[in-house]
Design an enzyme around this catalytic site. Structure first.
Site, PDB file in Angstrom:
ATOM      1  N   ARG A 146      44.424  26.707  -5.386  1.00 30.71           N
ATOM      2  CA  ARG A 146      43.920  28.034  -5.422  1.00 30.71           C
ATOM      3  C   ARG A 146      43.343  28.881  -7.154  1.00 30.71           C
ATOM      4  NH1 ARG A 146      44.956  30.484  -0.244  1.00 30.71           N
ATOM      5  NH2 ARG A 146      45.516  28.716   1.195  1.00 30.71           N
TER       6      ARG A 146
ATOM      7  N   LYS B  30      47.065  36.751   9.878  1.00 31.12           N
ATOM      8  CA  LYS B  30      45.433  36.533  10.427  1.00 31.12           C
ATOM      9  C   LYS B  30      44.312  36.432  11.315  1.00 31.12           C
ATOM     10  CE  LYS B  30      45.727  35.013   5.184  1.00 31.12           C
ATOM     11  NZ  LYS B  30      45.385  34.109   4.395  1.00 31.12           N
TER      12      LYS B  30
ATOM     13  N   PRO C 266      39.609  36.601   5.464  1.00 29.39           N
ATOM     14  CA  PRO C 266      40.311  37.828   5.774  1.00 29.39           C
ATOM     15  C   PRO C 266      41.538  37.230   5.751  1.00 29.39           C
ATOM     16  CG  PRO C 266      38.230  36.741   6.640  1.00 29.39           C
ATOM     17  CD  PRO C 266      38.633  36.102   6.218  1.00 29.39           C
ATOM     18  N   GLU C 267      41.902  38.728   4.928  1.00 32.07           N
ATOM     19  CA  GLU C 267      43.640  38.299   5.344  1.00 32.07           C
ATOM     20  C   GLU C 267      44.434  39.594   5.779  1.00 32.07           C
ATOM     21  OE1 GLU C 267      45.447  37.776   1.243  1.00 32.07           O
ATOM     22  OE2 GLU C 267      43.141  37.026   0.656  1.00 32.07           O
TER      23      GLU C 267
END
Length: 269
Positions: free
Chosen positions: A259, A58, A2-3
């Site tokens: 990433r 966050k 979640p951002e």
């Protein structure tokens, strides 16, 4: 993970559901998800009213009536659900906060946590975070000043929570795509007009994602039609091999700083 849009969506929904209500019971199924002895944690939180829920980057901050703060970071795979026992997800629950017959379920906290701090200590925990990108006082000039002495790839810098708080893997890709800038571009090679566009793209993408409930698919409560609405609106993230909506090229995936990174090699320069 979640951002900012996902956590801000949760913040708004939690304030609708539990602000002003008292925690009637606490259940801890995974001791590593909390930072205190479970008995002490339960005794400190039970019968406390949740005054409000705030967000920083966050993180979510549940402010309790006694001045204590529950600090939540969902990390990779974490999510929440609000409801009754008969409609809860068939998933492992690490922590449960009860408000009478309704509960907030914290799910997937294998890496995430729900820690209890006083106001002073929670400020220390969050002191290294950078500015909030959606705050009105975070201006274009502030953004340009932050970038002025930075080096390295723009994707990596957007992921740096000490640079700007709340942006992660998904929205760094979406922001760079909207700005027409390749994610592996070096900051020092990005001119001022592109930096200006990057700022505008950051505001646009984050606000649009928030408007549509973020990209996480799991609903927050039964009948929740908002949460996860942005998942099908992502233009590059997790769309490897699909056609670019802007130029028709093929979206590719590469690894940048370990990433997964998605971009269009044709129209991101």
């Amino acid at each position: 993970m979640p951002e900012l849009p996902e956590m801000e969506n949760y913040r708004r929904l939690l304030n609708q559901k539990i602000a002003g209500k008292t925690i009637s019971q606490v259940q801890i199924n995974r001791e590593k998800s909390v930072n205190l002895n479970p008995t002490l944690f339960i005794n400190s939180v039970t019968n406390q009213k949740v005054m409000t829920v705030n967000r920083r980057g966050k993180h979510l901050l549940f402010h309790l009536e006694n001045g204590q703060v529950l600090l939540l970071h969902l990390m990779l795979g974490g999510w929440m659900y609000f409801g009754k026992e008969d409609d809860k997800p068939e998933r492992t629950i690490q922590v449960r906060l009860s408000f009478g017959k309704h509960h907030v379920y914290f799910i997937g906290l294998r890496l995430g946590y729900l820690h209890l701090y006083n106001e002073q200590d929670v400020k220390k925990e969050l002191s290294s975070l950078g500015p909030e990108p959606l705050e009105p006082q975070f201006t274009l000039q502030d953004f340009l000043k932050l970038l002025s002495d930075r080096r390295g790839k723009i994707k990596t810098k957007l992921l740096d929570q000490e640079f700007i708080a709340g942006i992660g893997n998904c929205y760094s890709d979406e922001i760079c795509y909207h700005a027409g800038i390749k994610t592996k571009r070096s900051i020092e090679d990005i001119g001022e007009p592109e930096r200006n566009q990057l700022y505008q793209s950051m505001k646009h993408v984050l606000l649009d994602a928030l408007k549509h409930g973020g990209y996480m698919e799991n609903p927050f409560f039964q009948g929740d039609n908002l949460t996860g609405g942005y998942n099908n609106l992502c233009l590059v993230y997790d769309r490897e091999g699909e056609n670019c909506n802007r130029c028709g090229g093929t979206i590719i995936k590469e690894m940048i700083s370990s990433r997964k990174t998605y971009f269009c090699p044709n129209c991101q320069k």
